[in-house]
Structure formats: C-alpha cells, structure tokens
Design an enzyme around this catalytic site. Structure first.
Site, PDB file in Angstrom:
ATOM      1  NE  ARG A 161      -3.414  -2.668   0.268  1.00 56.83           N
ATOM      2  CZ  ARG A 161      -2.921  -3.777  -0.318  1.00 56.83           C
ATOM      3  NH1 ARG A 161      -1.864  -3.715  -1.113  1.00 56.83           N
ATOM      4  NH2 ARG A 161      -3.520  -4.923  -0.134  1.00 56.83           N
ATOM      5  CB  SER A 210      -8.169  -1.059   4.529  1.00 58.36           C
ATOM      6  OG  SER A 210      -8.580  -2.359   4.177  1.00 58.36           O
ATOM      7  CD  GLU A 281      -5.021   0.227   2.756  1.00 54.64           C
ATOM      8  OE1 GLU A 281      -4.710  -0.641   3.607  1.00 54.64           O
ATOM      9  OE2 GLU A 281      -5.686  -0.015   1.742  1.00 54.64           O
TER      10      GLU A 281
END
Ligand SMILES: Cc1cc2nc3c(=O)[nH]c(=O)nc-3n(C[C@H](O)[C@H](O)[C@H](O)COP(=O)(O)OP(=O)(O)OC[C@H]3O[C@@H](n4cnc5c(N)ncnc54)[C@H](O)[C@@H]3O)c2cc1C
Length: 293
Positions: A161, A210, A281
């Site tokens: 990520r 997320s 994130e």
C-alpha cells in the site's frame, strides 16, 4: 482545454461521501490537456491533487486549497495489444478486468473487488488475495509540471500500500503485462473472490475501504480494533463497521471530522492495549491529520 470549475464539492467524488470543496477542479481528457493544466498550476504556484474514484481518500471538510484533477476521456481509455493491456490512469479496475477477460488475458482478477481507477491503484499499490498492482504492472507513465517519466514498479517504489509518488505527479497511463488464460476460469475466480468479500466486508455501505494498514506479522488492523471493543462505536454520522472493524461507514450525515475522530480513538485504544501504532492506509487530502499518540 478542460473547464476549470471553482468550489466543486468533493463529497460527490468520494465513496464515503464526505469532503469539502476544491479550490479548482478539472477533468482533463487528454495528455495535452493534462500537461496544460499542470503547467498552469505550476505557473500560479497552485498545489495539484488527483482523485480517481475517491475510494481510499478522506477529504478535509473545509476543502482543499489546490487544483483537483479527475482524469477522463482518452485518459480513461483501455486497449489491448497481445499480452499488454494499456489503460489511462482514470480507467476503472472493472473496465480493465472486463477488457482483459474479453481478450482471454488473466492476472487482474485480484482487483475485481477493488473499486478504484488504475491511477489510484498504482499510487496505493492496491492489492488483495495475494496479488497487487506491482505484480502485473509493466510500467506507468507519470506526468508532472516539468516532465513525463515512464517508471517500472521498482522505480515507483511499490510496496505494501505504498508508492513513492507525491501530489502533483499524475499517473496518466498504465501498462499491465498479463498472461493468456481461460475466460471461464477467470469468471469463476472473480465470482469466488467477490463472494468472499461480501461475506467479510460492508460492501453495500459507504466507506473508503481499509482505514489502517495491517501491521507486519500477527493480527490485522481490524482484529486489533475489534479486540478493543470498538465495533459499532459511533461519532456523529460515522461508525466503525459491525461487519469489519477496519472499515468506517457513513451511517448518514457523516463528516470527515467524524471519521477522523473514530480513527484517532481506534488508534489510541490499539496503542494503549497492544503498544502498536497503526498507520493509516486511507489518504488524507487537505488540512487533515491524526493527533500524535
Ligand atoms: C469497499 C472497498 C473495498 C476496498 N478494497 C480494497 C482492497 O481489497 N485492496 C486495496 O488495496 N484497496 C481497497 N480499497 C481501497 C481503494 O479502492 C484502493 O486504494 C484503490 O486503488 C483507490 O483507487 P481510486 O481510484 O479510488 O483512488 P482514490 O481513492 O481517488 O485516491 C487514492 C490515492 O491515489 C491518488 N491518485 C488517484 N488517482 C491518481 C492518479 N491518476 N495519479 C496519481 N495519483 C492518483 C490520490 O491522490 C490518493 O492519494 C477498497 C475500497 C472500498 C471502498
């Protein structure tokens, strides 16, 4: 030249449905238009942010003092040549997957449940079910005010990520290297992944995916937040999902400040209970940040 709009509400362009206005907003439809807008912003000393489907961003309620770009037209087109699939940065994962399957190519199935564009996917190195953008990306064309670069996954510093891209660098085109495969098998894999997703995540609610990255090794962020008893915890119109604690839902009338307050509370509790500092994130756009632990 694409129209420059003032004060467009970005809540229309985020999947959680929150966020204030952009100082300026434009939808470049070609490389020439994109370059012209970037040059203009640079000349005027204006910051530039790009959004895709807004599926992993939290935009400040007071808005963003920047030129916000959303790619369209030729910059969202998809074509296939042999085993290479080329897509404009504004093309959706769903469109790419559809075109790949029609051409008998496999490799993008993992992205079937990731509701974003390929530009956002490169920026986030989006991934699921054991694969990610880095695994299928051959190169991406990155345009900024001064230059155009063709970068490989290693040059983009793609990791979990993460990419090395900074605001003002726009993913204008992406080339995926795919592999021939049975379209029926691809279809079956996508159906299975979507069913798994539906069973474990709040797919019908307004969220930004997320909230936190999973810490290395051990329990995932959702599990840690759940252990802190925060499922269903609510601030204003935002709540920590009962289905998966690493998701924040807009339960009606939520603001970005509500979501941010939930994030701060979850992070504080996980820190106090497990000594782990969760890293967000979701990308913050505008003057917005988490309080230090
Ligand atoms: C229900 C749901 C499920 C999700 N599941 C997953 C999952 O399984 N795995 C996963 O990794 N993510 C998941 N996400 C998060 C999100 O979908 C991904 O991160 C996606 O890749 C973001 O793409 P986007 O186009 O919406 O980007 P945005 O959310 O609009 O932007 C994300 C970041 O990318 C930048 N960006 C966007 N487009 C460009 C561009 N063209 N050039 C440069 N920078 C750009 C933005 O500035 C921002 O920093 C999920 C989200 C939701 C709502």
């Amino acid at each position: 030249m694409s129209e420059l709009l003032e004060g467009v509400a970005l809540s229309r362009f985020t999947t959680i449905g929150t966020g204030g206005p952009a100082r300026l907003f434009a939808r470049p439809g070609s490389l020439a238009e994109l370059r012209e807008l970037l040059r203009r912003a640079e000349g005027e000393g204006l910051a530039v942010e790009t959004i895709g489907l807004g599926s992993n961003v939290l935009v400040a309620d007071e808005g963003i003092d920047a030129l916000v770009l959303r790619l369209g037209g030729e910059l969202a087109a998809v074509s296939v040549e042999g085993e290479m699939l080329s897509a404009g940065g504004g093309a959706t994962n769903a469109t790419c997957l559809h075109r790949a399957r029609a051409a008998g190519l496999r490799g993008l199935e993992f992205a079937s449940a990731i509701p974003g564009t390929v530009g956002g996917g490169v920026c986030m190195n989006a991934g699921a079910y054991g694969s990610d953008f880095a695994a299928v990306l051959a190169e991406a064309t990155i345009v900024s005010g001064a230059e155009t670069l063709r970068l490989t996954p290693a040059e983009l510093e793609l990791a979990y990520r993460h990419s090395g891209l900074v605001p003002g660098q726009v993913v204008a085109e992406v080339r995926f290297r795919l592999a021939p495969g049975d379209p029926q098998a691809a279809k079956a894999e996508v159906a299975e992944l979507l069913a798994r997703r539906k069973a474990s995540q709040p797919t019908t609610k307004r969220t930004f995916g997320s909230v936190f990255k999973n810490p290395p090794g051990g329990a995932g962020a959702g599990e840690l937040i759940e252990h802190c008893g925060l499922k269903g915890f609510r601030v204003g119109g935002a709540l920590i999902s009962m289905r998966h604690a690493n998701f924040i839902e807009n339960a009606g009338g939520a603001t970005s400040a509500d979501a941010l307050a939930l994030m701060a509370e979850a992070r504080r509790r996980v820190w106090e209970r497990f000594g782990l500092a969760l890293e967000h994130e979701v990308r913050f756009l505008g003057p917005i940040d988490l309080a230090p632990l």
